[in-house]
Design an enzyme around this catalytic site. Structure first.
Site, short mmCIF file in Angstrom:
data_model
loop_
_atom_site.label_atom_id
_atom_site.label_comp_id
_atom_site.label_asym_id
_atom_site.label_seq_id
_atom_site.Cartn_x
_atom_site.Cartn_y
_atom_site.Cartn_z
N ALA A 196 37.50 37.24 39.41
CA ALA A 196 37.88 37.07 40.82
C ALA A 196 39.40 37.03 40.90
O ALA A 196 40.07 36.52 39.99
CB ALA A 196 37.31 35.76 41.35
N LYS A 197 39.93 37.57 41.98
CA LYS A 197 41.38 37.52 42.17
C LYS A 197 41.62 36.43 43.21
O LYS A 197 41.58 36.68 44.43
CB LYS A 197 41.85 38.90 42.65
CG LYS A 197 43.33 39.14 42.56
CD LYS A 197 43.63 40.61 42.79
CE LYS A 197 45.09 40.86 43.05
NZ LYS A 197 45.96 40.65 41.90
#
Ligand SMILES: Cc1ncc(COP(=O)(O)O)c(C=O)c1O
Length: 297
Positions: free
Chosen positions: A148-149
């Protein structure tokens, strides 16, 4: 911001926003390139798919569809008359409660765009950059989802890059908790040994980069063998060539790691070929990669 195009100066957030205190946001970094057919956003669909994956990993519901975000990005570039620019969509928990649990906070969505040419110094693209192995390790994916960013996750990258810059380097390379190579503070890593190109994968707590995905395809299309493998520090130090890839950094050669020269100490021939093919793809000059470009007009 939240459905309206507003001037940069008016795009404000209250100091009680949950994301400001706890980093509870997910975002993307996207580039639009100037092409003969006007501005084109590189791999927009994949970036927006990752934004969705990042939000889902953090249990956040984005109140806009991918189609709506696509149209908003198109309008933003058109209205600002941008050619090449950087685009930063961010979905974050706003003001509501400062309990650590964000469920009482609204999800706000903003998309920023601005002309931004080079990240790791333009001359670095040719001469290569100097990196250091960080004393900070990359967080393990069971601590936080590395695919995930998410905003708060960047504290790990900030510690690493800040330390690197204070010690006179351009960028930091983080190892994973097993001591294998993970990635740069905002880039994935590729090594070349005897014409074979290697990069690692999510087992090493990396963000699965959109540029990484593009470079794997480009390298294979150029006829190189690309292996997805565990990479050790010794592999980096003994590489014929090494380069970092990311939306901001694009394809940047590594010329030195902690004062050890990599390969010929400059941009290697394979790195150069890959850079050229990458920029042909982003500029719309190679029709093979037309599907990767989302034309604004
Ligand atoms: C930690 C990290 N790894 C890798 C990347 C490269 O990802 P992408 O190519 O999608 O920009 C980024 C880019 O933002 C990043 O922050």
């Amino acid at each position: 911001m939240n459905g309206k195009i507003i001037p940069w100066e008016s795009a404000n957030v209250h100091v009680s926003a949950h994301a400001l205190h706890y980093g509870s946001g997910v975002f993307e970094g996207i580039r639009s390139y100037a092409t003969k057919r006007g501005p084109a956003v590189f791999r927009l669909a994949l970036h927006l798919a990752r934004l969705q994956v990042s939000a889902a990993a953090h249990g956040m519901e984005i109140p806009y569809s991918a189609e709506e975000l696509t149209e908003a990005i198109r309008q933003l570039i058109k209205r600002n008359e941008f050619g090449a620019c950087y685009i930063r969509p961010i979905c974050f928990y706003g003001s509501g409660s400062l309990n650590v649990d964000p469920s009482k906070c609204p999800v706000e969505v903003a998309i920023l765009a601005w002309p931004w040419a080079s990240y790791l110094a333009a001359e670095g693209k040719e001469a290569g950059i100097r990196v250091t192995v960080s004393p900070w390790i990359k967080f393990q994916s069971k601590m936080m989802p590395s695919t995930a960013k998410a905003s708060g996750q960047y504290i790990n990258s900030i510690l690493a890059v800040h330390d690197a810059v204070l010690r006179g380097y351009d960028e930091a390379i983080l190892l994973d908790n097993q001591g294998n190579l993970a990635e740069g503070s905002a880039e994935n890593i590729f090594l070349v040994h005897d014409q074979v190109i290697r990069t690692n994968d999510l087992r090493h707590s990396i963000l699965l980069g959109v540029t990484r995905d593009s470079i794997i395809s480009i390298a294979r299309d150029l006829g190189y063998s690309v292996e997805i493998a565990e990479l050790h520090l010794e592999d980096l130090l003994s590489a014929d060539e090494a380069f970092l890839v990311g939306t901001a950094a694009e394809v940047t050669p590594v010329r030195e790691v902690d004062r050890v020269k990599i390969g010929n100490g400059g941009r290697g021939p394979i790195t150069r070929k890959i850079q050229e093919a990458f920029f042909s793809a982003t500029s719309g000059n190679d029709s093979k990669y037309d599907d990767w470009l989302h034309y604004v007009e």
